[in-house]
Design a protein around this motif. Structure first.
Motif, short mmCIF file in Angstrom:
data_model
loop_
_atom_site.label_atom_id
_atom_site.label_comp_id
_atom_site.label_asym_id
_atom_site.label_seq_id
_atom_site.Cartn_x
_atom_site.Cartn_y
_atom_site.Cartn_z
N PRO B 131 1.74 -27.31 47.73
CA PRO B 131 2.98 -27.78 48.11
C PRO B 131 3.65 -26.85 48.94
O PRO B 131 3.41 -25.59 48.85
CB PRO B 131 3.86 -27.51 46.70
N GLY B 134 9.51 -25.20 50.73
CA GLY B 134 10.96 -25.53 51.51
C GLY B 134 11.18 -27.13 50.86
O GLY B 134 12.23 -27.31 50.57
N TRP B 135 10.28 -27.91 50.82
CA TRP B 135 10.51 -29.19 50.21
C TRP B 135 9.25 -29.53 49.29
O TRP B 135 8.16 -30.04 50.16
CB TRP B 135 10.55 -29.94 51.43
N PRO B 136 9.13 -29.28 48.09
CA PRO B 136 7.67 -29.29 47.43
C PRO B 136 7.07 -30.39 47.36
O PRO B 136 5.91 -30.71 46.61
CB PRO B 136 8.19 -28.48 46.03
N ASP B 137 7.59 -31.60 47.61
CA ASP B 137 6.94 -32.94 47.82
C ASP B 137 6.07 -33.29 49.07
O ASP B 137 5.28 -34.03 49.16
CB ASP B 137 8.05 -34.10 47.55
N CYS B 138 6.20 -32.08 49.80
CA CYS B 138 5.50 -32.21 51.02
C CYS B 138 4.41 -30.80 51.00
O CYS B 138 4.48 -30.21 50.01
CB CYS B 138 6.44 -31.71 52.34
N GLN B 171 2.55 -30.56 60.27
CA GLN B 171 3.04 -30.80 58.96
C GLN B 171 3.74 -32.20 58.78
O GLN B 171 3.52 -32.71 57.89
CB GLN B 171 3.86 -29.56 58.24
N TRP B 181 0.44 -37.91 49.00
CA TRP B 181 0.03 -36.62 48.27
C TRP B 181 0.72 -36.20 46.80
O TRP B 181 0.29 -35.91 46.01
CB TRP B 181 0.16 -35.65 49.17
N SER B 182 2.09 -36.48 47.10
CA SER B 182 2.91 -35.95 45.98
C SER B 182 2.71 -36.73 44.69
O SER B 182 3.21 -36.24 43.74
CB SER B 182 4.42 -35.89 46.58
#
Lengths: 357, 357
Positions: B131, B134-138, B171, B181-182
């Protein structure tokens, strides 16, 4: 012949206020949940230091206001824990596991703001939470789904006593207790938009611009709580918008002309539900539906779309049926235990073993 | 009767250098991988602007140095893409999907530092990544597992052409392409310690103190690249330690007395492997093992511990066997296709259909 007690198990949102300032936050949590049409109970845990005025205000918006006191003499572990005073606030939050009048709950920190209906969170199981941006293999403990259980509560206290908390707070404790979260079950990873920390607006702006419009719960993580500012331009424009939204939610019903109890009455869904049984007509009574019959029965037509599990207990509250027992007991016919989809109904068949109808 | 070509499919670490500075980083990636005993190939993609001196240095530590040029006339899409010059660097990285001489690869940004053997990453499948804080679903696209495929490459270019990249880089493109992915598969979530961004040392210090000792790959995300500083106290102590480790790795073989080619020869594992078949003695030749026989055969004793899949192709390179075909073809007997554990061997049986031995 046995006596049966049919317990209707409730779902609830739970928050916590440990200061009068956080009571402002808790109020916004409840109001934002109601304004977006939640049909779940909304509960606040408060510590004994909360003023009488704040308690009265909370009673206007919450279904239940529960005073929790980790130093209560009923806490069998508290003596051994006295050596760790820094964990007091941790244990206060952990107390939510004792709310066993509810079958499943969603905890929301008092510094969150709900932007839309999030009742679908109850489809998730313990322990579901969103990643923490600081260390994304940890979940953030500001929003999580859990199942109240005195057994889990005891194990959590035991874990805290033996291992402490790596960050001194509930997040460290919960992450080391539910240590499989990052690797075990993707369904327990709530999307980040369910716990969107305001700092993430800056840390990866393109992602916020791409996904931020879907935000469901904003978390005012860090020192800048919205009740400390009036959205007077101290932060970014986006941050200001969130703070402004928070204040709108807070002030909308806090005008002197509005009767105190009105918002709660207006916004709450009627709770009356009729349950029908082959042997009895049942009316749901909060928090539990009680059915006393003097002979063995099957369930026949109890229908309620918020229910996620049914337990049958005898008069001593010992369970007569558990998920997976099915028809093998010769007493009860129940649907296989599984998670319910949103808006799906659970149909249970309640009828006498020897049908006479 | 048919001719068979047995292709030995390789695994490789891949990095990318687009400037001479990043060549320093790429060198450290390769050296840190070798020092921790990787048995995989290590490959660097470079852009045409890289100096001859840097290329020579890279050839000393990499198994393969591949020049990539997104403006190459063989890129059938480049004309339509000329209108989006900002995506150039994105496409350069995406070029790794064209490395079809490898069956599976792990991409490492040139600003990473490997702290231990990470060959177990090849057990993961496309697209596995850690993960992004900065934006942990990315996921962060500095470390990811992928399967080279011209088809995927074309689809990625097509996706970029139609949707661009939400952050203007690889990215954003990769996250919108691998958008499940998330939520889809927890095994594709690499633990954060495989892509530990140095900024996370500060953002949630207690978590770093708890889990940081397990760090496997450090990512010098952001503007402060280690090759820009000498670890002279500009950052925190922890950051200084990582920068110091990076310089140690960079300088250890860059002394004038060390023969240029020596590190590679010393550290690389012997590549010779004998493959035995009922009908033929086979010696492995990089990058592919070729076996020409003029009658139908079974595989009998080809053993190699890095292999993760075997394809059999006829002289026109059309596959004769696919995972799941098993014995149904009447031609080939192969083990069921599954992922191999680290250090596990794959045994394939190669023998004539009508055994004479």
């Amino acid at each position: 012949e046995i006596e049966l007690l049919l317990l209707y198990l409730l779902l609830a949102f739970v928050t916590l206020a440990t200061t009068d300032s956080y009571c402002m936050g808790a109020t916004v949590v409840a109001r934002s949940l109601r304004r977006h049409g939640t049909t779940r109970h909304i509960v606040v845990m408060i510590t004994p230091n909360i003023s009488e005025q704040s308690r009265l205000a909370l009673k206007n918006v919450f279904d239940d206001v529960i005073v929790v006191d980790v130093m209560d003499s009923e806490d069998s572990l508290h003596l051994s824990l006295l050596g760790r005073p820094e964990l007091g606030i941790t244990f206060t939050k952990i107390h939510c596991w004792t709310l066993t009048q509810y079958s499943k709950c969603v905890f929301l920190d008092a510094d969150t703001l709900v932007l839309c209906n999030v009742d679908e969170l109850f489809e998730r199981d313990e322990l579901s939470a969103a990643p923490d941006p600081g260390w994304p293999d940890c979940f953030n403990s500001g929003v999580f789904v859990f199942r109240p259980s005195l057994h889990t509560h005891t194990r959590l206290l035991d874990h805290a006593r033996h291992h402490g908390s790596f960050d001194g707070g509930d997040q460290g404790l919960l992450n080391s207790f539910f240590s499989g979260w990052s690797v075990e079950d993707i369904s327990k990873h709530l999307p980040f938009i369910y716990n969107l920390s305001v700092s993430s607006v800056y840390s990866y702006l393109p992602a916020f611009q791409q996904f931020g419009h879907g935000a469901k719960i904003i978390h005012f993580l860090g020192g800048d709580k919205p009740w400390k500012s009036q959205g007077n331009g101290s932060g970014s424009r986006t941050m200001e918008q969130f703070v402004s939204l928070w204040w709108k939610e807070y002030l909308i019903h806090t005008t002197p002309s509005a009767p105190a109890a009105q918002p709660k009455q207006e916004q709450k869904k009627p709770q009356q539900q009729v349950w029908e049984g082959g042997a009895a007509q049942l009316t749901m009574v909060q928090p539990a539906l009680e059915l006393n019959v003097r002979k063995k029965i099957y369930l026949t037509a109890c229908m309620y779309h918020h229910i996620d599990m049914i337990y049958l207990k005898d008069c001593d509250r010992k369970p007569l049926w558990k998920p997976g027992w099915g028809q093998q007991t010769g007493v009860l016919l129940l649907l296989p235990h599984r998670k319910l989809d949103t808006n799906e109904s659970l149909l249970c068949i309640l009828k006498p073993k020897h049908r006479s109808m």
